[in-house]
Design an enzyme around this catalytic site. Sequence first.
Site, PDB file in Angstrom:
ATOM      1  N   ASP A 266      19.135 -14.745  24.429  1.00 35.46           N
ATOM      2  CA  ASP A 266      20.264 -15.162  25.263  1.00 35.46           C
ATOM      3  C   ASP A 266      20.190 -14.440  26.618  1.00 35.46           C
ATOM      4  O   ASP A 266      20.095 -13.203  26.666  1.00 35.46           O
ATOM      5  CB  ASP A 266      21.569 -14.787  24.526  1.00 35.46           C
TER       6      ASP A 266
ATOM      7  N   ARG B 241      33.576 -12.167  18.073  1.00 31.79           N
ATOM      8  CA  ARG B 241      34.073 -10.803  18.333  1.00 31.79           C
ATOM      9  C   ARG B 241      35.559 -10.705  18.008  1.00 31.79           C
ATOM     10  O   ARG B 241      36.023  -9.721  17.429  1.00 31.79           O
ATOM     11  CB  ARG B 241      33.863 -10.444  19.810  1.00 31.79           C
TER      12      ARG B 241
ATOM     13  N   HIS C 296      27.292 -22.726  28.025  1.00 34.51           N
ATOM     14  CA  HIS C 296      27.594 -21.311  27.745  1.00 34.51           C
ATOM     15  C   HIS C 296      29.103 -21.119  27.831  1.00 34.51           C
ATOM     16  O   HIS C 296      29.847 -22.024  28.183  1.00 34.51           O
ATOM     17  CB  HIS C 296      26.885 -20.422  28.779  1.00 34.51           C
TER      18      HIS C 296
ATOM     19  N   HIS D  21      32.139 -16.911  30.651  1.00 34.62           N
ATOM     20  CA  HIS D  21      31.954 -15.968  29.540  1.00 34.62           C
ATOM     21  C   HIS D  21      33.196 -15.115  29.304  1.00 34.62           C
ATOM     22  O   HIS D  21      33.967 -14.870  30.227  1.00 34.62           O
ATOM     23  CB  HIS D  21      30.767 -15.042  29.833  1.00 34.62           C
TER      24      HIS D  21
END
Length: 316
Positions: free
Chosen positions: A83, A264, A215, A184
């Site tokens: 990545d 996460r 992304h 992101h």
Amino acid sequence: MALVNTKKMFEMAYKNGYAIGAFNVNNMEITQGIVSAVTEEKAPLILQISRGARSYASMSYLKAIIDVAVKDNPDIPICMNLDHGDTFETCKQCVDDGFTSVMIDASHSSFAENIKITKQVVDYAHDHGVVVEAELGQLGGIEEDIVGVSADDVAKHLTDPDQVVEFAEKTGCDSLAVAIGTSHGAYKFKVAPKLAFDVLESVTKKLPGFPLVMHGSSSVLKEFKDLINKYGGDMPDAMGVPEDAITEASKLSVCKVNIDTDLRMALTAKIRQVFCESPAEFDPRKYLGPGREAIKEMVRHKLQILGCAGKAAECV
Ligand code: G3H
Ligand code: 13P
Ligand code: ZN
């Protein structure tokens, strides 16, 4: 089956209107949660490793964990992708380390420089049977140690459809990450999120049949945001990409959707919950276990959103 590259996955995803989930891994529990989800849902899988993951866990540990996942699940096609590779050297090292796909992200360089570095990576990777994802346009948020464009400026840095044909022809890349308004991390939007589907459509018209990548596609699920905030966390303004937009893009030319933040947050939410509800608990299995289970259920849900549940067999 050994690790695979993304060729067949993307061919089927494009043809049949779904996308493959590309999930970031940093340790055993995250990997196990993701892999048990795709096994239950019979979905193809891209596991991806960032440079940060390589330095946190070390490549040999991560590769050993993924090798076990591949060996234990022979019916599931699994690709291992780098990545956001930043240089030719990083990408070459990953090809040599056994990755079946690498991303070279030179999107912060000039157009000419992006073409030059990407082509260099493509030449080396293709000689070794490895596919290459490149990026054109710039995302917001933080990726690796590079701070992307600010939320106010995202619209100015979208992929320019007039550049994509020249870029694809000159580099020979296998897929292209496009900037269409995603970013992101957990703070993607300040106002109601809207993706640039007009840009996606223009790129698709210019590059028919070419697999595109999104992304920054975590949705910042309410369930986990609420748990984090309830159990001592502080993420009130977190906002992600709506899942119906992900489904819509997956039905079009987007064949790969990158998700890390949602993993996460699922893990963090469950660990916080155990710490708060059972403050005397100190056995890591008692909080990492629920985190792993939450990741599994969250990924199962994502596979439905992407439309790739049940598609493992046709991607072999
Ligand atoms: O694009 C960024 C991914 O979420 C990976 O993040 O570089 O902190 O591992 P990381
Ligand atoms: P998120 O931060 O939205 O999960 O994006 C992850 C990503 O794009 C990894 O390359
Ligand atoms: Zn990314």
